[in-house]
Write a protein that holds these residues in place. Structure first.
Motif, PDB file in Angstrom:
ATOM      1  N   PRO A 159       0.803  -1.224   0.000  1.00 36.32           N
ATOM      2  CA  PRO A 159       0.000   0.000   0.000  1.00 36.32           C
ATOM      3  C   PRO A 159       0.835   1.274   0.000  1.00 36.32           C
ATOM      4  CG  PRO A 159      -0.081  -1.098   2.140  1.00 36.32           C
ATOM      5  CD  PRO A 159       0.555  -2.057   1.194  1.00 36.32           C
ATOM      6  N   ASN A 160       1.960   1.267   0.718  1.00 31.27           N
ATOM      7  CA  ASN A 160       2.798   2.472   0.719  1.00 31.27           C
ATOM      8  C   ASN A 160       3.422   2.722  -0.650  1.00 31.27           C
ATOM      9  OD1 ASN A 160       2.227   2.804   3.422  1.00 31.27           O
ATOM     10  ND2 ASN A 160       4.153   1.901   4.134  1.00 31.27           N
ATOM     11  N   GLN A 161       3.804   1.645  -1.338  1.00 32.71           N
ATOM     12  CA  GLN A 161       4.359   1.800  -2.680  1.00 32.71           C
ATOM     13  C   GLN A 161       3.279   2.215  -3.675  1.00 32.71           C
ATOM     14  OE1 GLN A 161       5.145  -0.923  -0.615  1.00 32.71           O
ATOM     15  NE2 GLN A 161       6.987   0.242  -0.070  1.00 32.71           N
ATOM     16  N   PHE A 162       2.071   1.749  -3.458  1.00 26.12           N
ATOM     17  CA  PHE A 162       0.934   2.173  -4.288  1.00 26.12           C
ATOM     18  C   PHE A 162       0.701   3.676  -4.119  1.00 26.12           C
ATOM     19  CE2 PHE A 162      -3.720   2.408  -5.162  1.00 26.12           C
ATOM     20  CZ  PHE A 162      -3.733   1.847  -6.430  1.00 26.12           C
ATOM     21  N   ASP A 163       0.766   4.152  -2.874  1.00 24.33           N
ATOM     22  CA  ASP A 163       0.691   5.594  -2.636  1.00 24.33           C
ATOM     23  C   ASP A 163       1.821   6.319  -3.351  1.00 24.33           C
ATOM     24  OD1 ASP A 163      -1.478   5.150  -0.959  1.00 24.33           O
ATOM     25  OD2 ASP A 163      -0.333   5.392   0.900  1.00 24.33           O
ATOM     26  N   SER A 164       3.035   5.773  -3.240  1.00 25.06           N
ATOM     27  CA  SER A 164       4.188   6.426  -3.856  1.00 25.06           C
ATOM     28  C   SER A 164       4.033   6.537  -5.372  1.00 25.06           C
ATOM     29  CB  SER A 164       5.472   5.651  -3.530  1.00 25.06           C
ATOM     30  OG  SER A 164       5.804   5.780  -2.164  1.00 25.06           O
ATOM     31  N   ALA A 165       3.490   5.492  -5.997  1.00 28.03           N
ATOM     32  CA  ALA A 165       3.287   5.544  -7.443  1.00 28.03           C
ATOM     33  C   ALA A 165       2.405   6.728  -7.813  1.00 28.03           C
ATOM     34  CB  ALA A 165       2.658   4.241  -7.942  1.00 28.03           C
TER      35      ALA A 165
END
Length: 503
Positions: free
Chosen positions: A306-312
């Motif tokens: 989820p944090n990487q999804f936010d970062s994208a």
């Protein structure tokens, strides 16, 4: 026209002018071993159109005889037309954490007229690239800092975030050989003035985007007599603290996401099949994020949670030109097993974690420049509200702010930005910039006397000059090349949003 001075005269000017400026700015005499050094220019090994050199600076400009010296990697692109050369244009990189040394190459390709009129010079600021830099964490340690789900507000999750943030601050302090207190914007400004003097220039012009607006504003405030022209593009609220500025970002990132990207995504539902309305597209985005929180996607060495999804999403919405790439990546997450290598590559690039070196400099500057509230309880409470109301960037507020709450107490002198003694200065900002939000730029504009704010309406791109907006480019070029600053604040219309293309 400003022309470089060479030989003994250059060294004499460097010593006299830098010491005079230094006495004005910090009441410190700079030893001759710095002011009389010679830059050994050689073709850059990674940018053949540039010359590179190394410059030695004191670790602490306020106590130049204390501690070991630092190295600053510098570069230059010589003016293409020496007969019309009008001086030096100095650049710096944003971030904090960006590297500036090779940037003049792309800058002059984009604007040959400026490259013909100026020697365009830049540097890796202290803390990054090929300059002296700190060590904070290894790749795996950084991955752990950015792992799990920042939206999880359970007691165990909050403890994990706070433990990781404390570890980040502790590791930086223990592994950086005493460097952290000196990785500040104010110290970088003094590095810049030494660079100017070693180039044999009494004055320089300046261009800086994003965090480099703060570098430029600090430099101009400490050394106004050495500024000819300055362009500050996409402005940090450099008249205040990092805490005040960064706690405003969750609202601006959420605004960009909900008012610019999601309407664009819904408009092209026939292409991306993500929802015909803003509400539908947002609901699907939330469902995808929840699914990744439950079952992170792993592909080889890449994990998207989820944090990487936010970062994208955060990384892409800096520029509208990235909207199609983000939309394609969101669609690819729905059919990952059958996604093409190109789709996977784009999605993984957007989702990538920060590099350890970038965050080492980021925290060094933002935590050391200005003071922070050191009560972690305050950040737990504040981040709970921002996570609920402004989740895209608000969810990571606790992790990042808690690092600064545990950082060694800042000792950097306060730099008051006023604009006193400066020529007319150009400031550029779009109204929906997610990172350097317009409200902060307005505050900085009011503080920087004699500045002219170019407001780009109907736009949210971060970085306006050389970004395809002819109105902005004309204003900046006329200023840099002809010295013509607008008589007052002006507006430029933003570029049209991109249209998806096949493939």
């Amino acid at each position: 026209m400003l022309k470089p001075v060479s030989g003994v005269l250059a060294a004499a000017i460097a010593t006299a002018v830098l010491c005079a400026a230094s006495a004005h700015a910090q009441q410190t005499t700079v030893p001759a071993r710095y002011t009389q050094q010679h830059l050994n220019w050689q073709t850059c090994d990674d940018a053949q159109s540039l010359e590179c050199a190394s410059m030695t600076v004191p670790r602490d400009w306020h106590h130049p005889d204390a501690g070991h010296d630092l190295t600053i990697a510098v570069s230059r692109h010589r003016a293409a037309d020496p007969a019309k050369r009008r001086g030096v244009l100095m650049m710096a990189a944003g971030g904090p954490g960006g590297q500036g040394r090779t940037r003049p190459a792309g800058f002059v390709r984009q604007d040959p007229a400026v490259g013909a009129a100026y020697d365009v010079v830049s540097f890796d600021q202290r803390g990054v690239g090929r300059s002296s830099k700190p060590t904070c964490q290894t790749g795996p340690e950084m991955t752990e800092f950015l792992a799990h789900d920042y939206r999880d507000r359970s007691a165990a999750a909050i403890r994990r975030v706070l433990d990781n943030s404390r570890k980040m601050a502790r590791d930086c302090a223990e592994r950086s050989d005493g460097l952290l207190p000196y990785l500040t914007t104010e110290q970088t400004a003094h590095d810049m003035d030494l660079f100017r003097s070693l180039l044999g220039e009494r004055k320089v012009s300046y261009y800086g985007p994003s965090y480099a607006t703060m570098i430029g504003a600090y430099y101009a405030s400490l050394y106004p007599q050495h500024i000819e022209r300055a362009v500050l593009d996409s402005n940090i609220a450099f008249n205040g603290s990092w805490q005040d500025f960064e706690t405003g970002q969750p609202a601006s990132f959420q605004r960009r996401f909900e008012q610019d990207f999601l309407p664009w995504l819904a408009k092209y539902d026939s292409v991306y099949h993500y929802g015909r309305t803003v509400a539908a597209a947002k609901a699907k985005w939330e469902r995808q994020r929840a699914a990744l929180a439950e079952h992170p996607l792993t592909d080889g060495s890449v994990t998207v949670g989820p944090n990487q999804f936010d970062s994208a999403t955060i990384n892409a919405i800096y520029e509208a030109a990235n909207f199609p790439a983000l939309a394609s990546s969101l669609s690819a997450f729905d059919h990952w097993k059958t996604a093409t290598p190109k789709e996977k590559g784009t999605a993984e690039a957007l989702s990538a974690n920060y590099a350890p070196g970038f965050l080492a400099e980021y925290f060094s500057v933002t935590c050391s420049d200005t003071s922070w509230n050191r009560d972690t309880g305050y950040w737990v409470r504040r981040s709970a509200k921002d996570t609920a109301k402004l989740p895209l960037a608000g969810a990571r507020e606790l992790a990042f702010s808690a690092v600064c709450a545990d950082w060694p107490a800042p000792t950097a002198p306060k730099v008051k930005v006023t604009g006193d003694g400066l020529p007319a200065t150009l400031m550029l900002n779009s109204v929906h910039d997610p990172a350097t939000y317009y409200e902060g730029a307005q505050r900085a504009h009011r503080a920087l006397h004699n500045s002219r704010l170019v407001t780009v309406t109907g736009d949210g791109d971060h970085g306006q000059y050389q970004n395809g907006n002819s109105c902005v480019d004309h204003v900046v070029d006329d200023y840099l090349l002809n010295g013509k600053a607008p008589a007052h604040d002006i507006t430029c219309q933003g570029k049209p949003l991109p249209v998806p293309t096949a493939g």
